[in-house]
Design an enzyme around this catalytic site. Structure first.
Site, PDB file in Angstrom:
ATOM      1  N   VAL A 140       0.837  -1.209   0.000  1.00 28.10           N
ATOM      2  CA  VAL A 140       0.000   0.000   0.000  1.00 28.10           C
ATOM      3  C   VAL A 140       0.870   1.256   0.000  1.00 28.10           C
ATOM      4  O   VAL A 140       0.372   2.361   0.188  1.00 28.10           O
ATOM      5  CB  VAL A 140      -0.936  -0.015   1.243  1.00 28.10           C
ATOM      6  CG1 VAL A 140      -1.901  -1.191   1.172  1.00 28.10           C
ATOM      7  CG2 VAL A 140      -0.151  -0.053   2.541  1.00 28.10           C
ATOM      8  N   HIS A 190      -4.548  -4.256  -2.086  1.00 31.77           N
ATOM      9  CA  HIS A 190      -4.987  -3.845  -0.745  1.00 31.77           C
ATOM     10  C   HIS A 190      -5.120  -2.338  -0.619  1.00 31.77           C
ATOM     11  O   HIS A 190      -5.152  -1.813   0.485  1.00 31.77           O
ATOM     12  CB  HIS A 190      -3.998  -4.364   0.312  1.00 31.77           C
ATOM     13  CG  HIS A 190      -3.975  -5.859   0.421  1.00 31.77           C
ATOM     14  ND1 HIS A 190      -2.838  -6.570   0.738  1.00 31.77           N
ATOM     15  CD2 HIS A 190      -4.943  -6.791   0.210  1.00 31.77           C
ATOM     16  CE1 HIS A 190      -3.121  -7.867   0.750  1.00 31.77           C
ATOM     17  NE2 HIS A 190      -4.384  -8.024   0.420  1.00 31.77           N
ATOM     18  N   CYS A 204     -15.368  13.929   6.529  1.00 28.80           N
ATOM     19  CA  CYS A 204     -15.718  13.919   5.099  1.00 28.80           C
ATOM     20  C   CYS A 204     -16.381  15.256   4.774  1.00 28.80           C
ATOM     21  O   CYS A 204     -17.332  15.670   5.473  1.00 28.80           O
ATOM     22  CB  CYS A 204     -16.698  12.771   4.828  1.00 28.80           C
ATOM     23  SG  CYS A 204     -17.450  12.824   3.193  1.00 28.80           S
ATOM     24  N   GLU A 263      13.359 -16.119   2.157  1.00 26.66           N
ATOM     25  CA  GLU A 263      13.026 -17.257   3.037  1.00 26.66           C
ATOM     26  C   GLU A 263      12.046 -18.169   2.305  1.00 26.66           C
ATOM     27  O   GLU A 263      11.430 -17.780   1.317  1.00 26.66           O
ATOM     28  CB  GLU A 263      12.373 -16.749   4.336  1.00 26.66           C
ATOM     29  CG  GLU A 263      10.989 -16.118   4.060  1.00 26.66           C
ATOM     30  CD  GLU A 263      10.204 -15.739   5.307  1.00 26.66           C
ATOM     31  OE1 GLU A 263      10.753 -15.838   6.413  1.00 26.66           O
ATOM     32  OE2 GLU A 263       9.034 -15.316   5.163  1.00 26.66           O
TER      33      GLU A 263
HETATM   34  C1  BV8 Z   1     -11.023 -11.124   2.685  1.00 29.18           C
HETATM   35  C2  BV8 Z   1      -3.659  -3.431   4.023  1.00 29.18           C
HETATM   36  C3  BV8 Z   1     -13.268 -11.892   2.601  1.00 29.18           C
HETATM   37  C4  BV8 Z   1      -3.715  -2.738   5.329  1.00 29.18           C
HETATM   38  C5  BV8 Z   1      -3.477  -5.846   4.376  1.00 29.18           C
HETATM   39  C6  BV8 Z   1      -9.021 -17.486   3.196  1.00 29.18           C
HETATM   40  C7  BV8 Z   1      -9.703 -16.854   2.151  1.00 29.18           C
HETATM   41  C8  BV8 Z   1     -10.066 -15.524   2.256  1.00 29.18           C
HETATM   42  C9  BV8 Z   1      -9.734 -14.791   3.406  1.00 29.18           C
HETATM   43  C10 BV8 Z   1      -9.068 -15.408   4.433  1.00 29.18           C
HETATM   44  C11 BV8 Z   1      -8.715 -16.743   4.328  1.00 29.18           C
HETATM   45  N1  BV8 Z   1      -8.075 -17.062   5.475  1.00 29.18           N
HETATM   46  C12 BV8 Z   1      -8.012 -15.981   6.297  1.00 29.18           C
HETATM   47  C13 BV8 Z   1      -8.622 -14.960   5.699  1.00 29.18           C
HETATM   48  C14 BV8 Z   1      -8.777 -13.647   6.282  1.00 29.18           C
HETATM   49  C15 BV8 Z   1      -7.608 -12.712   5.956  1.00 29.18           C
HETATM   50  C16 BV8 Z   1      -6.258 -13.381   5.909  1.00 29.18           C
HETATM   51  O1  BV8 Z   1      -5.764 -13.735   4.847  1.00 29.18           O
HETATM   52  N2  BV8 Z   1      -5.638 -13.526   7.076  1.00 29.18           N
HETATM   53  C17 BV8 Z   1      -4.314 -14.110   7.138  1.00 29.18           C
HETATM   54  C18 BV8 Z   1      -3.444 -13.317   8.076  1.00 29.18           C
HETATM   55  C19 BV8 Z   1      -4.479 -15.564   7.554  1.00 29.18           C
HETATM   56  N3  BV8 Z   1      -7.853 -12.069   4.705  1.00 29.18           N
HETATM   57  C20 BV8 Z   1      -8.681 -10.992   4.677  1.00 29.18           C
HETATM   58  O2  BV8 Z   1      -9.266 -10.572   5.641  1.00 29.18           O
HETATM   59  C21 BV8 Z   1      -8.847 -10.317   3.336  1.00 29.18           C
HETATM   60  N4  BV8 Z   1     -10.242 -10.110   3.087  1.00 29.18           N
HETATM   61  O3  BV8 Z   1     -10.582 -12.192   2.427  1.00 29.18           O
HETATM   62  O4  BV8 Z   1     -12.385 -10.802   2.645  1.00 29.18           O
HETATM   63  C22 BV8 Z   1     -13.288 -12.505   3.982  1.00 29.18           C
HETATM   64  C23 BV8 Z   1     -13.535 -11.687   5.075  1.00 29.18           C
HETATM   65  C24 BV8 Z   1     -13.561 -12.268   6.360  1.00 29.18           C
HETATM   66  C25 BV8 Z   1     -13.326 -13.628   6.533  1.00 29.18           C
HETATM   67  C26 BV8 Z   1     -13.045 -14.441   5.417  1.00 29.18           C
HETATM   68  C27 BV8 Z   1     -13.034 -13.863   4.140  1.00 29.18           C
HETATM   69  C28 BV8 Z   1      -8.227  -8.925   3.328  1.00 29.18           C
HETATM   70  C29 BV8 Z   1      -6.772  -8.998   3.704  1.00 29.18           C
HETATM   71  C30 BV8 Z   1      -6.154  -7.599   3.510  1.00 29.18           C
HETATM   72  C31 BV8 Z   1      -5.447  -7.192   4.765  1.00 29.18           C
HETATM   73  N5  BV8 Z   1      -4.755  -5.942   4.528  1.00 29.18           N
HETATM   74  N6  BV8 Z   1      -2.886  -4.665   4.161  1.00 29.18           N
HETATM   75  C32 BV8 Z   1      -2.375  -2.177   5.730  1.00 29.18           C
HETATM   76  O5  BV8 Z   1      -1.356  -2.453   5.065  1.00 29.18           O
HETATM   77  O6  BV8 Z   1      -2.353  -1.459   6.711  1.00 29.18           O
HETATM   78  S1  BV8 Z   1      -2.538  -7.258   4.391  1.00 29.18           S
HETATM   79  C33 BV8 Z   1      -0.918  -6.990   4.901  1.00 29.18           C
HETATM   80  O7  BV8 Z   1      -0.262  -8.250   4.791  1.00 29.18           O
HETATM   81  C34 BV8 Z   1      -0.111  -6.116   4.001  1.00 29.18           C
HETATM   82  O8  BV8 Z   1      -0.818  -5.216   3.225  1.00 29.18           O
HETATM   83  C35 BV8 Z   1       0.619  -7.060   3.086  1.00 29.18           C
HETATM   84  O9  BV8 Z   1       0.298  -6.807   1.778  1.00 29.18           O
HETATM   85  C36 BV8 Z   1       0.054  -8.367   3.438  1.00 29.18           C
HETATM   86  C37 BV8 Z   1       0.964  -9.526   3.203  1.00 29.18           C
HETATM   87  O10 BV8 Z   1       2.192  -9.266   3.850  1.00 29.18           O
HETATM   88  P1  BV8 Z   1       3.523  -9.355   2.965  1.00 29.18           P
HETATM   89  O11 BV8 Z   1       3.444  -8.346   1.897  1.00 29.18           O
HETATM   90  O12 BV8 Z   1       3.750 -10.749   2.551  1.00 29.18           O
HETATM   91  O13 BV8 Z   1       4.601  -8.876   4.015  1.00 29.18           O
HETATM   92  P2  BV8 Z   1       5.247  -9.744   5.180  1.00 29.18           P
HETATM   93  O14 BV8 Z   1       5.931  -8.799   6.095  1.00 29.18           O
HETATM   94  O15 BV8 Z   1       4.247 -10.707   5.708  1.00 29.18           O
HETATM   95  O16 BV8 Z   1       6.353 -10.633   4.431  1.00 29.18           O
HETATM   96  C38 BV8 Z   1       7.458 -10.013   3.824  1.00 29.18           C
HETATM   97  C39 BV8 Z   1       8.166 -11.100   3.022  1.00 29.18           C
HETATM   98  O17 BV8 Z   1       9.220 -10.494   2.261  1.00 29.18           O
HETATM   99  C40 BV8 Z   1       8.806 -12.172   3.872  1.00 29.18           C
HETATM  100  O18 BV8 Z   1       8.512 -13.436   3.317  1.00 29.18           O
HETATM  101  C41 BV8 Z   1      10.321 -11.888   3.749  1.00 29.18           C
HETATM  102  O19 BV8 Z   1      11.082 -13.071   3.783  1.00 29.18           O
HETATM  103  C42 BV8 Z   1      10.390 -11.289   2.387  1.00 29.18           C
HETATM  104  N7  BV8 Z   1      11.505 -10.385   2.140  1.00 29.18           N
HETATM  105  C43 BV8 Z   1      12.071  -9.489   2.989  1.00 29.18           C
HETATM  106  N8  BV8 Z   1      13.030  -8.787   2.332  1.00 29.18           N
HETATM  107  C44 BV8 Z   1      13.043  -9.254   1.051  1.00 29.18           C
HETATM  108  C45 BV8 Z   1      12.086 -10.270   0.928  1.00 29.18           C
HETATM  109  N9  BV8 Z   1      11.855 -10.933  -0.227  1.00 29.18           N
HETATM  110  C46 BV8 Z   1      12.609 -10.583  -1.289  1.00 29.18           C
HETATM  111  N10 BV8 Z   1      13.543  -9.608  -1.257  1.00 29.18           N
HETATM  112  C47 BV8 Z   1      13.798  -8.931  -0.112  1.00 29.18           C
HETATM  113  N11 BV8 Z   1      14.707  -7.953  -0.096  1.00 29.18           N
HETATM  114 ZN    ZN Z   2     -18.942  11.151   3.429  1.00 23.30          ZN
END
Ligand code: BV8
Ligand code: ZN
Length: 229
Positions: free
Chosen positions: A86, A102, A135, A202
Protein backbone atom coordinates in the site's frame (compact mmCIF):
# COMPACT_ATOMS: atom_id res chain seq x y z
CA UNK A 1 4.00 -11.98 -17.65
CA UNK A 2 2.52 -10.97 -14.27
CA UNK A 3 4.24 -10.09 -11.01
CA UNK A 4 2.66 -10.20 -7.56
CA UNK A 5 4.66 -8.27 -4.98
CA UNK A 6 4.65 -8.04 -1.21
CA UNK A 7 6.33 -5.95 1.46
CA UNK A 8 9.70 -7.66 0.87
CA UNK A 9 10.00 -5.80 -2.44
CA UNK A 10 9.96 -2.49 -0.52
CA UNK A 11 12.10 -3.72 2.38
CA UNK A 12 15.43 -2.53 0.98
CA UNK A 13 13.87 0.91 0.43
CA UNK A 14 13.42 1.09 4.19
CA UNK A 15 9.65 0.47 4.30
CA UNK A 16 8.97 -1.81 7.29
CA UNK A 17 7.54 -5.20 6.35
CA UNK A 18 4.79 -6.77 8.43
CA UNK A 19 6.10 -10.06 9.70
CA UNK A 20 9.88 -9.83 9.54
CA UNK A 21 11.69 -9.84 12.92
CA UNK A 22 11.76 -6.04 12.92
CA UNK A 23 8.43 -5.72 11.12
CA UNK A 24 5.33 -3.72 11.92
CA UNK A 25 3.48 -6.58 13.54
CA UNK A 26 6.23 -6.90 16.15
CA UNK A 27 5.41 -3.41 17.41
CA UNK A 28 1.74 -3.24 16.57
CA UNK A 29 -0.99 -5.89 16.59
CA UNK A 30 -2.80 -6.09 13.25
CA UNK A 31 -6.12 -6.80 14.95
CA UNK A 32 -5.76 -3.51 16.86
CA UNK A 33 -4.99 -1.37 13.84
CA UNK A 34 -5.79 -2.95 10.45
CA UNK A 35 -9.44 -3.91 10.92
CA UNK A 36 -12.76 -2.08 10.61
CA UNK A 37 -13.41 -2.86 14.28
CA UNK A 38 -10.19 -1.12 15.30
CA UNK A 39 -11.23 1.93 13.30
CA UNK A 40 -14.73 1.90 14.76
CA UNK A 41 -13.39 1.63 18.32
CA UNK A 42 -10.50 4.07 18.05
CA UNK A 43 -10.34 5.89 14.70
CA UNK A 44 -7.85 8.45 15.99
CA UNK A 45 -5.34 5.77 16.96
CA UNK A 46 -5.70 4.00 13.62
CA UNK A 47 -5.22 7.33 11.86
CA UNK A 48 -2.10 8.08 13.89
CA UNK A 49 -0.64 4.72 12.78
CA UNK A 50 -1.34 5.40 9.14
CA UNK A 51 0.04 8.96 9.31
CA UNK A 52 3.15 7.54 11.00
CA UNK A 53 3.48 4.96 8.20
CA UNK A 54 2.94 7.66 5.55
CA UNK A 55 5.78 9.65 7.10
CA UNK A 56 8.11 6.61 7.06
CA UNK A 57 7.19 5.71 3.48
CA UNK A 58 7.57 9.32 2.26
CA UNK A 59 11.22 9.19 3.41
CA UNK A 60 11.86 6.03 1.31
CA UNK A 61 12.72 5.82 -2.36
CA UNK A 62 11.94 3.03 -4.81
CA UNK A 63 14.68 0.42 -5.16
CA UNK A 64 15.94 -1.55 -8.15
CA UNK A 65 13.13 -4.10 -7.85
CA UNK A 66 10.53 -1.36 -8.31
CA UNK A 67 12.49 0.17 -11.20
CA UNK A 68 12.95 -3.13 -13.03
CA UNK A 69 9.28 -4.02 -12.73
CA UNK A 70 8.35 -0.56 -14.02
CA UNK A 71 10.63 -1.10 -17.04
CA UNK A 72 9.22 -4.55 -17.78
CA UNK A 73 5.87 -2.98 -18.47
CA UNK A 74 7.50 -1.41 -21.54
CA UNK A 75 9.81 -4.28 -22.34
CA UNK A 76 7.29 -7.12 -22.46
CA UNK A 77 4.25 -7.17 -24.72
CA UNK A 78 1.95 -7.96 -21.84
CA UNK A 79 3.09 -7.26 -18.28
CA UNK A 80 0.76 -6.85 -15.31
CA UNK A 81 1.76 -5.80 -11.81
CA UNK A 82 -0.37 -6.79 -8.83
CA UNK A 83 0.86 -5.54 -5.49
CA UNK A 84 -0.21 -6.28 -1.93
CA UNK A 85 1.76 -3.22 -0.89
CA UNK A 86 0.00 0.00 0.00
CA UNK A 87 3.14 2.18 -0.06
CA UNK A 88 2.91 3.54 -3.61
CA UNK A 89 6.58 2.84 -4.40
CA UNK A 90 5.75 0.97 -7.61
CA UNK A 91 3.99 4.06 -8.93
CA UNK A 92 6.84 6.30 -7.80
CA UNK A 93 9.22 4.05 -9.77
CA UNK A 94 7.11 4.65 -12.88
CA UNK A 95 4.80 1.62 -12.91
CA UNK A 96 1.42 2.38 -14.43
CA UNK A 97 -1.92 0.59 -14.10
CA UNK A 98 -0.73 -1.07 -10.91
CA UNK A 99 -3.38 -3.41 -9.49
CA UNK A 100 -3.31 -2.38 -5.83
CA UNK A 101 -4.81 -5.42 -4.20
CA UNK A 102 -4.99 -3.85 -0.74
CA UNK A 103 -5.40 -0.20 -1.72
CA UNK A 104 -3.05 2.64 -0.84
CA UNK A 105 -2.06 4.58 2.25
CA UNK A 106 -2.02 7.61 -0.05
CA UNK A 107 -5.75 7.31 -0.70
CA UNK A 108 -8.49 7.98 1.78
CA UNK A 109 -12.21 7.64 1.46
CA UNK A 110 -15.37 8.37 3.35
CA UNK A 111 -15.95 5.60 5.89
CA UNK A 112 -19.65 5.82 5.14
CA UNK A 113 -18.95 5.74 1.38
CA UNK A 114 -21.39 8.60 1.06
CA UNK A 115 -22.69 8.76 -2.45
CA UNK A 116 -20.56 11.54 -3.86
CA UNK A 117 -17.26 10.98 -2.14
CA UNK A 118 -14.55 10.44 -4.77
CA UNK A 119 -12.10 7.60 -4.17
CA UNK A 120 -8.93 9.61 -3.92
CA UNK A 121 -8.63 12.63 -1.70
CA UNK A 122 -5.94 15.34 -1.92
CA UNK A 123 -3.35 15.17 0.81
CA UNK A 124 -4.15 18.60 2.11
CA UNK A 125 -7.42 17.11 3.31
CA UNK A 126 -5.37 15.45 6.02
CA UNK A 127 -3.94 18.54 7.63
CA UNK A 128 -6.95 18.63 9.89
CA UNK A 129 -6.02 18.91 13.56
CA UNK A 130 -8.75 16.45 14.42
CA UNK A 131 -8.47 12.77 13.57
CA UNK A 132 -10.29 11.21 11.82
CA UNK A 133 -10.61 14.06 9.27
CA UNK A 134 -14.27 14.73 8.51
CA UNK A 135 -15.72 13.92 5.10
CA UNK A 136 -16.48 17.27 3.43
CA UNK A 137 -19.67 15.79 2.01
CA UNK A 138 -21.34 14.09 4.92
CA UNK A 139 -19.24 15.13 7.89
CA UNK A 140 -18.59 11.52 8.82
CA UNK A 141 -15.05 10.15 9.34
CA UNK A 142 -12.62 9.73 6.45
CA UNK A 143 -10.62 6.49 6.55
CA UNK A 144 -7.40 5.28 4.90
CA UNK A 145 -8.05 3.87 1.41
CA UNK A 146 -6.72 0.41 2.26
CA UNK A 147 -8.39 -3.00 2.61
CA UNK A 148 -8.37 -4.14 6.21
CA UNK A 149 -8.51 -7.70 7.53
CA UNK A 150 -12.08 -8.89 7.35
CA UNK A 151 -12.89 -6.56 4.44
CA UNK A 152 -13.56 -7.82 0.97
CA UNK A 153 -11.31 -6.96 -1.93
CA UNK A 154 -13.10 -4.63 -4.39
CA UNK A 155 -14.74 -6.66 -7.15
CA UNK A 156 -12.94 -4.81 -9.92
CA UNK A 157 -9.58 -5.50 -8.27
CA UNK A 158 -10.43 -9.19 -7.99
CA UNK A 159 -11.48 -9.30 -11.65
CA UNK A 160 -8.37 -7.53 -12.93
CA UNK A 161 -6.08 -9.67 -10.76
CA UNK A 162 -7.69 -12.92 -11.89
CA UNK A 163 -7.30 -11.86 -15.52
CA UNK A 164 -3.65 -10.97 -14.83
CA UNK A 165 -3.07 -14.46 -13.35
CA UNK A 166 -3.92 -15.92 -16.77
CA UNK A 167 -0.39 -15.51 -18.10
CA UNK A 168 2.64 -17.48 -19.29
CA UNK A 169 4.98 -16.51 -16.43
CA UNK A 170 3.82 -15.53 -12.94
CA UNK A 171 6.38 -14.11 -10.52
CA UNK A 172 5.58 -13.81 -6.81
CA UNK A 173 8.17 -11.72 -4.99
CA UNK A 174 8.71 -10.53 -1.45
CA UNK A 175 5.66 -11.92 0.25
CA UNK A 176 5.25 -14.26 3.21
CA UNK A 177 2.35 -15.79 1.25
CA UNK A 178 0.03 -15.76 4.25
CA UNK A 179 -2.69 -13.31 3.24
CA UNK A 180 -5.70 -14.41 1.21
CA UNK A 181 -7.17 -14.00 -1.27
CA UNK A 182 -4.05 -12.22 -2.64
CA UNK A 183 -1.77 -15.23 -2.44
CA UNK A 184 -4.48 -17.38 -4.00
CA UNK A 185 -3.38 -15.81 -7.28
CA UNK A 186 -0.35 -18.14 -7.33
CA UNK A 187 -2.53 -21.26 -7.42
CA UNK A 188 -4.85 -19.57 -9.91
CA UNK A 189 -1.93 -18.80 -12.23
CA UNK A 190 -0.66 -22.38 -11.97
CA UNK A 191 -4.10 -23.79 -12.69
CA UNK A 192 -4.19 -21.72 -15.88
CA UNK A 193 -0.83 -23.06 -17.00
CA UNK A 194 1.56 -20.29 -15.93
CA UNK A 195 5.20 -21.06 -15.15
CA UNK A 196 5.40 -19.80 -11.56
CA UNK A 197 8.51 -18.30 -9.98
CA UNK A 198 8.99 -17.21 -6.37
CA UNK A 199 11.65 -14.74 -5.25
CA UNK A 200 12.15 -14.49 -1.49
CA UNK A 201 14.89 -14.54 1.12
CA UNK A 202 13.03 -17.26 3.04
CA UNK A 203 10.85 -20.26 2.20
CA UNK A 204 7.12 -19.60 2.31
CA UNK A 205 3.92 -21.69 2.09
CA UNK A 206 4.04 -21.44 -1.71
CA UNK A 207 7.73 -22.34 -2.11
CA UNK A 208 6.83 -25.99 -2.62
CA UNK A 209 4.10 -25.20 -5.13
CA UNK A 210 5.89 -22.95 -7.60
CA UNK A 211 7.87 -24.23 -10.57
CA UNK A 212 10.99 -22.29 -9.54
CA UNK A 213 11.78 -20.89 -6.09
CA UNK A 214 14.72 -18.48 -6.09
CA UNK A 215 16.28 -17.57 -2.74
CA UNK A 216 17.59 -14.03 -2.72
CA UNK A 217 16.66 -10.36 -2.39
CA UNK A 218 14.15 -9.27 -5.02
CA UNK A 219 16.14 -6.14 -5.85
CA UNK A 220 19.20 -8.30 -6.68
CA UNK A 221 17.45 -11.17 -8.45
CA UNK A 222 15.23 -8.95 -10.60
CA UNK A 223 18.23 -6.76 -11.34
CA UNK A 224 20.30 -9.77 -12.46
CA UNK A 225 17.49 -11.02 -14.70
CA UNK A 226 17.02 -7.56 -16.16
CA UNK A 227 20.76 -7.34 -16.92
CA UNK A 228 20.46 -10.55 -18.98
CA UNK A 229 17.50 -9.33 -21.05
C1 BV8 B 1 -11.02 -11.12 2.69
C2 BV8 B 1 -3.66 -3.43 4.02
C3 BV8 B 1 -13.27 -11.89 2.60
C4 BV8 B 1 -3.71 -2.74 5.33
C5 BV8 B 1 -3.48 -5.85 4.38
C6 BV8 B 1 -9.02 -17.49 3.20
C7 BV8 B 1 -9.70 -16.85 2.15
C8 BV8 B 1 -10.07 -15.52 2.26
C9 BV8 B 1 -9.73 -14.79 3.41
C10 BV8 B 1 -9.07 -15.41 4.43
C11 BV8 B 1 -8.71 -16.74 4.33
N1 BV8 B 1 -8.07 -17.06 5.47
C12 BV8 B 1 -8.01 -15.98 6.30
C13 BV8 B 1 -8.62 -14.96 5.70
C14 BV8 B 1 -8.78 -13.65 6.28
C15 BV8 B 1 -7.61 -12.71 5.96
C16 BV8 B 1 -6.26 -13.38 5.91
O1 BV8 B 1 -5.76 -13.74 4.85
N2 BV8 B 1 -5.64 -13.53 7.08
C17 BV8 B 1 -4.31 -14.11 7.14
C18 BV8 B 1 -3.44 -13.32 8.08
C19 BV8 B 1 -4.48 -15.56 7.55
N3 BV8 B 1 -7.85 -12.07 4.71
C20 BV8 B 1 -8.68 -10.99 4.68
O2 BV8 B 1 -9.27 -10.57 5.64
C21 BV8 B 1 -8.85 -10.32 3.34
N4 BV8 B 1 -10.24 -10.11 3.09
O3 BV8 B 1 -10.58 -12.19 2.43
O4 BV8 B 1 -12.38 -10.80 2.64
C22 BV8 B 1 -13.29 -12.50 3.98
C23 BV8 B 1 -13.54 -11.69 5.07
C24 BV8 B 1 -13.56 -12.27 6.36
C25 BV8 B 1 -13.33 -13.63 6.53
C26 BV8 B 1 -13.04 -14.44 5.42
C27 BV8 B 1 -13.03 -13.86 4.14
C28 BV8 B 1 -8.23 -8.93 3.33
C29 BV8 B 1 -6.77 -9.00 3.70
C30 BV8 B 1 -6.15 -7.60 3.51
C31 BV8 B 1 -5.45 -7.19 4.77
N5 BV8 B 1 -4.75 -5.94 4.53
N6 BV8 B 1 -2.89 -4.66 4.16
C32 BV8 B 1 -2.38 -2.18 5.73
O5 BV8 B 1 -1.36 -2.45 5.07
O6 BV8 B 1 -2.35 -1.46 6.71
S1 BV8 B 1 -2.54 -7.26 4.39
C33 BV8 B 1 -0.92 -6.99 4.90
O7 BV8 B 1 -0.26 -8.25 4.79
C34 BV8 B 1 -0.11 -6.12 4.00
O8 BV8 B 1 -0.82 -5.22 3.22
C35 BV8 B 1 0.62 -7.06 3.09
O9 BV8 B 1 0.30 -6.81 1.78
C36 BV8 B 1 0.05 -8.37 3.44
C37 BV8 B 1 0.96 -9.53 3.20
O10 BV8 B 1 2.19 -9.27 3.85
P1 BV8 B 1 3.52 -9.36 2.96
O11 BV8 B 1 3.44 -8.35 1.90
O12 BV8 B 1 3.75 -10.75 2.55
O13 BV8 B 1 4.60 -8.88 4.02
P2 BV8 B 1 5.25 -9.74 5.18
O14 BV8 B 1 5.93 -8.80 6.09
O15 BV8 B 1 4.25 -10.71 5.71
O16 BV8 B 1 6.35 -10.63 4.43
C38 BV8 B 1 7.46 -10.01 3.82
C39 BV8 B 1 8.17 -11.10 3.02
O17 BV8 B 1 9.22 -10.49 2.26
C40 BV8 B 1 8.81 -12.17 3.87
O18 BV8 B 1 8.51 -13.44 3.32
C41 BV8 B 1 10.32 -11.89 3.75
O19 BV8 B 1 11.08 -13.07 3.78
C42 BV8 B 1 10.39 -11.29 2.39
N7 BV8 B 1 11.51 -10.39 2.14
C43 BV8 B 1 12.07 -9.49 2.99
N8 BV8 B 1 13.03 -8.79 2.33
C44 BV8 B 1 13.04 -9.25 1.05
C45 BV8 B 1 12.09 -10.27 0.93
N9 BV8 B 1 11.85 -10.93 -0.23
C46 BV8 B 1 12.61 -10.58 -1.29
N10 BV8 B 1 13.54 -9.61 -1.26
C47 BV8 B 1 13.80 -8.93 -0.11
N11 BV8 B 1 14.71 -7.95 -0.10
ZN1 ZN C 1 -18.94 11.15 3.43
Amino acid sequence: MTALTGAGVSASSGVPTFRDPDGLWKTFRPAELATPEAFRDNPGRVWEWYLWRRGKIAACTPNRAHRVLARWRERFGRFELVTQNVDGLHERAGSTDVIRFHGSVWEVRCAARCADSPEGWPDEMLQYAELPPPCPYCGGPLRPGVVWFGEVIPADTLRRSSEAADCEVFIVAGTSALVYPAIGLVAAARSMGAFTIEINVERTPVSGDVDLSISGPAEEILGLVDDQL
